[in-house]
Design a protein around this motif. Structure first.
Motif, PDB file in Angstrom:
ATOM      1  N   GLU A   1       0.895  -1.274  -0.358  1.00  0.00           N
ATOM      2  CA  GLU A   1       0.064  -0.172   0.116  1.00  0.00           C
ATOM      3  C   GLU A   1       1.362   1.311  -0.086  1.00  0.00           C
ATOM      4  N   GLU A   2       2.371   1.251   0.636  1.00  0.00           N
ATOM      5  CA  GLU A   2       2.980   2.785   0.848  1.00  0.00           C
ATOM      6  C   GLU A   2       3.447   2.971  -0.860  1.00  0.00           C
ATOM      7  N   LYS A   3       2.862   2.473  -2.044  1.00  0.00           N
ATOM      8  CA  LYS A   3       4.090   2.468  -3.257  1.00  0.00           C
ATOM      9  C   LYS A   3       2.652   2.937  -3.687  1.00  0.00           C
ATOM     10  N   GLN A   4       1.031   3.090  -3.422  1.00  0.00           N
ATOM     11  CA  GLN A   4       0.026   3.406  -4.068  1.00  0.00           C
ATOM     12  C   GLN A   4      -0.970   4.744  -3.055  1.00  0.00           C
ATOM     13  N   SER A   5      -1.397   5.155  -3.696  1.00  0.00           N
ATOM     14  CA  SER A   5      -2.122   6.949  -2.973  1.00  0.00           C
ATOM     15  C   SER A   5      -3.466   5.760  -2.713  1.00  0.00           C
ATOM     16  N   PHE A   6      -3.572   6.695  -1.849  1.00  0.00           N
ATOM     17  CA  PHE A   6      -5.562   6.312  -0.522  1.00  0.00           C
ATOM     18  C   PHE A   6      -6.134   5.948  -1.526  1.00  0.00           C
ATOM     19  N   PHE A   7      -7.260   6.949  -3.296  1.00  0.00           N
ATOM     20  CA  PHE A   7      -7.355   6.120  -4.263  1.00  0.00           C
ATOM     21  C   PHE A   7      -7.189   4.947  -4.482  1.00  0.00           C
ATOM     22  N   GLU A   8      -5.982   5.250  -5.179  1.00  0.00           N
ATOM     23  CA  GLU A   8      -5.586   4.030  -6.228  1.00  0.00           C
ATOM     24  C   GLU A   8      -5.673   2.931  -5.051  1.00  0.00           C
ATOM     25  N   MET A   9      -5.295   3.052  -3.983  1.00  0.00           N
ATOM     26  CA  MET A   9      -5.649   1.647  -3.017  1.00  0.00           C
ATOM     27  C   MET A   9      -7.256   1.360  -3.202  1.00  0.00           C
ATOM     28  N   LEU A  10      -8.455   1.992  -2.916  1.00  0.00           N
ATOM     29  CA  LEU A  10      -9.451   1.490  -3.207  1.00  0.00           C
ATOM     30  C   LEU A  10     -10.367   1.687  -4.011  1.00  0.00           C
ATOM     31  N   GLY A  11      -9.835   1.666  -5.147  1.00  0.00           N
ATOM     32  CA  GLY A  11      -9.790   1.774  -6.305  1.00  0.00           C
ATOM     33  C   GLY A  11      -9.881   0.333  -6.422  1.00  0.00           C
ATOM     34  N   GLU A  12      -8.945   0.072  -6.039  1.00  0.00           N
ATOM     35  CA  GLU A  12      -8.502  -1.250  -6.051  1.00  0.00           C
ATOM     36  C   GLU A  12      -9.470  -3.026  -5.671  1.00  0.00           C
ATOM     37  N   TYR A  13      -9.542  -1.689  -4.377  1.00  0.00           N
ATOM     38  CA  TYR A  13     -10.347  -2.940  -3.442  1.00  0.00           C
ATOM     39  C   TYR A  13     -11.699  -3.285  -3.829  1.00  0.00           C
ATOM     40  N   ILE A  14     -12.174  -2.062  -4.259  1.00  0.00           N
ATOM     41  CA  ILE A  14     -13.509  -1.786  -5.298  1.00  0.00           C
ATOM     42  C   ILE A  14     -13.756  -3.086  -6.026  1.00  0.00           C
ATOM     43  N   MET A  15     -12.314  -2.760  -6.940  1.00  0.00           N
ATOM     44  CA  MET A  15     -12.883  -3.548  -7.764  1.00  0.00           C
ATOM     45  C   MET A  15     -12.506  -5.116  -7.587  1.00  0.00           C
ATOM     46  N   ASP A  16     -11.535  -5.502  -7.010  1.00  0.00           N
ATOM     47  CA  ASP A  16     -11.491  -6.868  -6.232  1.00  0.00           C
ATOM     48  C   ASP A  16     -12.996  -7.042  -6.043  1.00  0.00           C
ATOM     49  N   GLY A  17     -13.140  -6.330  -5.063  1.00  0.00           N
ATOM     50  CA  GLY A  17     -14.944  -6.651  -4.724  1.00  0.00           C
ATOM     51  C   GLY A  17     -16.480  -7.093  -5.768  1.00  0.00           C
ATOM     52  N   PHE A  18     -15.790  -6.032  -6.408  1.00  0.00           N
ATOM     53  CA  PHE A  18     -16.546  -6.296  -7.961  1.00  0.00           C
ATOM     54  C   PHE A  18     -16.341  -7.725  -8.485  1.00  0.00           C
ATOM     55  N   LYS A  19     -15.090  -7.885  -8.700  1.00  0.00           N
ATOM     56  CA  LYS A  19     -14.958  -9.004  -9.205  1.00  0.00           C
ATOM     57  C   LYS A  19     -15.260 -10.528  -8.321  1.00  0.00           C
ATOM     58  N   VAL A  20     -15.417 -10.847  -6.665  1.00  0.00           N
ATOM     59  CA  VAL A  20     -15.382 -11.549  -5.795  1.00  0.00           C
ATOM     60  C   VAL A  20     -17.058 -11.910  -6.332  1.00  0.00           C
ATOM     61  N   ALA A  21     -18.604 -10.714  -6.468  1.00  0.00           N
ATOM     62  CA  ALA A  21     -18.924 -10.830  -7.114  1.00  0.00           C
ATOM     63  C   ALA A  21     -19.037 -11.337  -7.541  1.00  0.00           C
ATOM     64  N   ILE A  22     -18.853 -11.092  -8.913  1.00  0.00           N
ATOM     65  CA  ILE A  22     -19.014 -10.966 -10.274  1.00  0.00           C
ATOM     66  C   ILE A  22     -18.992 -12.577 -10.599  1.00  0.00           C
ATOM     67  N   VAL A  23     -17.675 -13.481  -9.444  1.00  0.00           N
ATOM     68  CA  VAL A  23     -17.088 -14.851 -10.192  1.00  0.00           C
ATOM     69  C   VAL A  23     -18.244 -15.633  -9.131  1.00  0.00           C
ATOM     70  N   VAL A  24     -19.094 -15.672  -7.817  1.00  0.00           N
ATOM     71  CA  VAL A  24     -18.986 -15.444  -6.927  1.00  0.00           C
ATOM     72  C   VAL A  24     -21.291 -15.466  -8.162  1.00  0.00           C
ATOM     73  N   ALA A  25     -21.285 -15.146  -8.199  1.00  0.00           N
ATOM     74  CA  ALA A  25     -22.805 -14.540  -9.299  1.00  0.00           C
ATOM     75  C   ALA A  25     -22.805 -15.908 -10.533  1.00  0.00           C
ATOM     76  N   ALA A  26     -21.573 -15.613 -10.989  1.00  0.00           N
ATOM     77  CA  ALA A  26     -21.223 -16.549 -11.864  1.00  0.00           C
ATOM     78  C   ALA A  26     -21.205 -18.384 -12.216  1.00  0.00           C
ATOM     79  N   MET A  27     -20.349 -18.671 -10.504  1.00  0.00           N
ATOM     80  CA  MET A  27     -20.536 -19.245  -9.920  1.00  0.00           C
ATOM     81  C   MET A  27     -21.808 -20.236  -9.554  1.00  0.00           C
TER      82      MET A  27
END
Length: 395
Positions: free
Chosen positions: A230-256
Motif C-alpha cells: 500500500e505504501e506504493k499506492q495513493s489512498f484512492f489508488e488503493m481504494l479503487g483496487e479494493y472496490i474492483m476486487d470486491g466487484f470481481k468477487v461478486a461477479i465470480v460468485v454470481a457466475a459460479m
C-alpha cells in the motif's frame, strides 16, 4: 443419547483425520486437547449464554449497518431494477461485497488490520503450538480471503517447505473472508455464522496438526509479513483496487452460482428421469451417516447429507440456498448444517488457492495443486468438527 452421539462423532472425525496423517509419531496431543476444550467453551458461550447473545447481536448489528450502507450504493445504481418488496440475490447479497471489500482496504491502508491480525496470530501461536507464520495466516485468511491472504506472505512463499505450505493453504480453505460474512448473514442466522467463524479458526489448527504434524524451529519461526504494498499506492489508488476486487468477487460468485445451480438442476433432471430419484438425493444417502454423527436426527440425515454434498461439489452459497428450500427441517438440524456450511471447503477452492499461489510462485503453486484433494479432505473435517461441537449447544 445426544451427547453420546456427539462424542462418537468427534472420535470419528479424529479417526478419519488420524488415518490421513503424514507422520503419526509427530502428533502432539496436548495442544489438540487444549484447542478442543477451547472450542467447546467458545461454542457454549456463543450459543448458550447471555454474554454470547450480546456479542453475536453486536457483531450482527455491525454487519447489518454495513449492509445497509452498502445497499445505498447498490440502490443508487440498480434501484430501478428491484421492485418494492422483492429480493434479488445478486443485488441484495453479492453486490454489498464491493463495499465491505473497500472498507477492508481502508483498514489495511491505515495499518489497523495488519496490527490486529499480527498480534492475534502471535497469541494463537502460544495456544496451538504451531509457528507464528501459520497462526498469522489463519487469522489473515479469516479477514482477507482465501486468495488475497497469500499476497500478505508472498515474501515467504518460495521459502516454505511443503508441510508448512499445506498448513497455510488449509487455513485459507477452512475459513471465510470478512468481506463475505455479511452476505452469509443475509441467508443464515448470524449466531451460526459467528460461531462457525470462531470454531473453524481453532478447528483448522486441530485437523492440520493431526494430518500434517511438524515442529517449527525457532530459526524458521519468523513473522515478517507484508500485508500489501500500500505504501506504493495513493489512498484512492488503493481504494479503487479494493472496490474492483470486491466487484470481481461478486461477479465470480454470481457466475459460479448460475453455472452450478443450472448444472445441478440438469443432473437432477437426468437422474430423476432415469432412476426416479435426483442426484442430490443419492448424495444425501452417501452423506447421511456423517450428518447423523454430527448430531442430526436420522430422519433428517438424508436431507442434511444432500445439502452437505451440494456444498462440496458446488460451493457454500449454492448449499445455503438449498437449505432455505427445506422448510420442514428442525431448528437443531438447520443450526448444525448452518455451521457446517460456513467455510470454503469445496472442489472449486482447490483451483482458487492453487491459482493464487501459482500467481506468486509457479513451482509452489504446482505443489499446492498436487495436495489439493487432501486440502479439501482436511477442510471438510474442520467443518464437521465445528458443526459437531456446536451441535452440543443447539436445541
Amino acid at each position: 443419547m445426544r451427547y453420546l452421539i456427539t462424542i462418537l462423532g468427534i472420535l470419528i472425525v479424529f479417526g478419519l483425520t488420524y488415518l490421513a496423517s503424514n507422520d503419526k509419531r509427530k502428533i502432539r496431543y496436548r495442544p489438540l486437547i487444549v484447542m478442543v476444550i477451547l472450542q467447546v467453551i467458545l461454542a457454549a458461550v456463543l450459543l448458550n449464554t447471555v454474554v454470547g447473545s450480546i456479542v453475536i447481536e453486536a457483531i450482527s448489528g455491525v454487519f447489518e449497518k454495513l449492509m445497509m450502507y452498502a445497499m445505498e450504493g447498490v440502490n443508487f445504481v440498480f434501484g430501478g431494477i428491484l421492485n418494492e418488496g422483492q429480493f434479488t440475490f445478486f443485488l441484495s447479497v453479492l453486490l454489498p461485497i464491493v463495499f465491505i471489500s473497500a472498507l477492508i482496504g481502508i483498514l489495511q491502508y491505515i495499518k489497523v488490520l495488519p496490527f490486529v491480525i499480527r498480534y492475534i496470530g502471535l497469541v494463537l501461536s502460544k495456544v496451538n503450538g504451531m509457528g507464528k507464520l501459520e497462526s498469522y495466516n489463519a487469522v489473515a485468511s479469516a479477514v482477507l480471503g482465501q486468495s488475497e491472504v497469500f499476497i500478505s506472505v508472498k515474501k515467504q512463499i518460495n521459502l516454505l517447505p511443503k508441510h508448512r505450505l499445506y498448513t497455510l493453504c488449509a487455513s485459507a480453505m477452512s475459513t471465510v473472508s470478512m468481506s463475505i460474512v455479511g452476505s452469509y448473514m443475509q441467508v443464515l442466522q448470524p449466531r451460526y455464522v459467528v460461531t462457525a467463524l470462531v470454531l473453524n479458526l481453532f478447528g483448522g489448527f486441530i485437523i492440520t496438526s493431526v494430518i500434517n504434524p511438524y515442529v517449527v524451529d525457532k530459526e524458521e519461526d519468523i513473522l515478517e509479513v507484508q500485508v500489501d504494498e500500500e505504501e506504493k499506492q495513493s489512498f484512492f489508488e488503493m481504494l479503487g483496487e479494493y472496490i474492483m476486487d470486491g466487484f470481481k468477487v461478486a461477479i465470480v460468485v454470481a457466475a459460479m452460482l448460475i453455472g452450478f445451480v443450472a448444472i445441478i438442476a440438469m443432473i437432477n433432471g437426468i437422474f430423476d428421469g432415469i432412476f426416479g430419484v435426483s442426484f442430490q438425493q443419492i448424495l444425501g444417502y452417501v452423506f447421511a451417516p456423517f450428518a447423523f454423527m454430527m448430531g442430526i436426527p436420522w430422519k433428517e440425515a438424508v436431507d442434511a447429507g444432500s445439502i452437505m454434498a451440494t456444498k462440496m461439489v458446488s460451493n457454500e452459497f449454492v448449499a445455503m440456498l438449498e437449505l432455505g428450500k427445506y422448510s420442514d427441517l428442525s431448528s437443531r438440524t438447520v443450526g448444525i448444517i448452518s455451521v457446517f456450511l460456513v467455510s470454503f471447503a469445496n472442489f472449486s477452492s482447490i483451483g482458487i488457492i492453487s491459482g493464487a499461489v501459482k500467481g506468486l510462485h509457479e513451482k509452489q503453486g504446482n505443489v499446492v495443486a498436487r495436495f489439493g484433494l487432501k486440502l479439501l479432505y482436511g477442510a471438510t473435517l474442520v467443518s464437521m468438527l465445528s458443526a459437531t461441537i456446536a451441535g452440543i449447544f443447539i436445541k
